[in-house]
Write an enzyme that holds these catalytic residues in place. Structure first.
Site, PDB file in Angstrom:
ATOM      1  N   TYR A 300       0.582  -1.075  -0.116  1.00 43.28           N
ATOM      2  CA  TYR A 300      -0.205   0.253  -0.121  1.00 43.28           C
ATOM      3  C   TYR A 300       0.775   1.122   0.349  1.00 43.28           C
ATOM      4  CZ  TYR A 300      -4.031   2.812   1.149  1.00 43.28           C
ATOM      5  OH  TYR A 300      -5.109   3.413   0.801  1.00 43.28           O
ATOM      6  N   TYR A 350      -5.787   5.264  -7.460  1.00 38.39           N
ATOM      7  CA  TYR A 350      -5.781   4.821  -6.305  1.00 38.39           C
ATOM      8  C   TYR A 350      -7.248   4.603  -5.743  1.00 38.39           C
ATOM      9  CZ  TYR A 350      -6.786   6.336  -0.911  1.00 38.39           C
ATOM     10  OH  TYR A 350      -7.041   6.519   0.420  1.00 38.39           O
TER      11      TYR A 350
END
Length: 396
Positions: A300, A350
């Site tokens: 991430y 994203y």
């Protein structure tokens, strides 16, 4: 949530379908809305799996996705909705948590086929990255007096501490941003496809919240992503190559609570570590694997320092070694530990981290645009914000 629980082999969960929409800059799909994008990704995932969407029996999402289960049921024609779950927010910390819920539902027999999805449309008034965009978070009172009104400024102090404690240089952060942008040049889905990044461009970029320059921060995008989870037994009747979920878990270190997204009252000795060491131990134990058996990782990457912290917390290098680890090309295509092979949140899109899981599946099927030769085991981590965070290990 671990697949290490006593489950017969045929009932073990695997991912049999992935689906995505077009990924764009924020606001470009505002006219369609999150529900429409969620349905498109869901249909693409079921088509990929060779499954009729009416046979979905469960839905799982996270971070307050607005595509409510009864809306999804109507739109997809789901005949028998037996399971629905929502993982609380904390940024994208629930990306693998929602997968863990789906795994639990399949392996316990609550639902035969579970769709995991996340849909995001960032329009005026609902941007994740804007100052004040987190006004609904109760602990905002602890942050606002210090001007910490957006994720970059909320997390910057722990990143500064990390860099100070372990000698991390700006060049190390740049290597993460440039390596992921390079991967995006081979991925036509990536929003940053066709826009390579040089060291000069990185260094000349404006400061957002020290030590974070523009290219240390992830994008703001519109798009949706979905995964279809079912049992190994049912996967045998589907045309796609199943990817086993060896472990998918939530957790966090003691005392972290809202962490960098809130009170900043985590243990002082761990302030510059990032949350995840305990989850890492549980995850590898659940999978029955060690970090040395991981062939690639999807980390991430809302901010570049978080990638270095996660490399350390998940055992891919030692404490404080993240900077040196990325400096010699290990994380690039052809390196010993390729990361974020589709471009990650920094350069693909994203979508709160679920697209990282999709790329891991693609790698294990041998379908990535930056394919790791012979890849058999992949690690995926979610955001390192508020507890619980989450992670998964997938394999073929």
């Amino acid at each position: 949530m671990s697949s290490a629980s006593p489950v017969r082999d045929g009932q073990r969960a695997c991912i049999v379908g992935i689906g995505e929409t077009r990924y764009t800059k924020r606001g470009e799909q505002a006219g369609r809305g999150e529900w429409a994008l969620a349905c498109e990704a869901a249909l693409n995932a079921t088509r990929d799996a060779g499954l009729d969407p009416r046979h979905i029996e469960g839905l799982a999402s996270y971070s307050g996705d607005t595509s409510l289960p009864w809306l999804m049921q109507h739109a997809l024609g789901i005949q028998r909705l037996r399971f629905a779950s929502m993982v609380w927010g904390g940024g994208g910390s629930g990306a693998c948590g929602s997968l863990a819920h789906a795994v639990a539902a399949v392996e316990s027999g609550q639902a035969a086929n579970v769709l995991v999805f996340r849909s995001i449309v960032q329009r005026p008034g609902s941007r994740y990255g804007e100052a004040g965009g987190f006004s609904e978070v109760p602990q905002i009172d602890l942050l606002a007096p210090f001007g910490m009104l957006m994720p970059a400024s909320m997390m910057a102090p722990s990143f500064i501490r990390y860099m100070y404690e372990y000698g991390i240089r700006t060049e190390h952060l740049a290597e993460v941003a440039i390596a992921f942008r390079d991967n995006a040049q081979r991925n036509p889905r990536a929003v940053m496809h066709g826009l390579p990044l040089s060291m000069d461009q990185y260094m000349a970029a404006r400061m957002i919240a020290e030590p974070l320059r523009l290219y240390d921060c992830c994008q703001e995008n519109d798009g949706a992503c979905a995964l279809l989870v079912t049992s190994a037994e049912r996967a045998r009747d589907l045309p796609c190559k199943p990817v086993r979920v060896m472990a998918a878990q939530q957790g966090g270190n003691p005392g972290w609570g809202s962490a960098t997204m809130g009170s900043h009252t985590m243990p002082a000795a761990e302030y510059g570590w990032g949350n995840g060491e305990q989850l890492s131990r549980d995850l590898y134990a659940g999978a029955g694997l060690s970090p040395s058996e991981v062939d690639f990782a999807q980390i991430y990457d809302h901010f570049t320092p978080a990638v270095l912290m996660s490399l350390e917390n998940f055992g891919l290098c030692g404490r404080g070694e993240g900077g040196d680890f990325v400096a010699d090309g290990k994380i690039r295509r052809g390196g010993s530990m390729p990361l974020n092979t589709a471009g990650g949140l920094l350069s693909e899109a994203y979508i709160h981290g679920l697209n990282l899981v999709a790329e891991a599946v693609r790698q294990l099927r041998g379908e990535s645009t930056s394919q790791v030769p012979g890849a058999r085991v992949g690690l995926v981590t979610a955001g390192i914000g508020s507890t619980p965070i989450s992670a998964a290990i997938l394999a073929v």
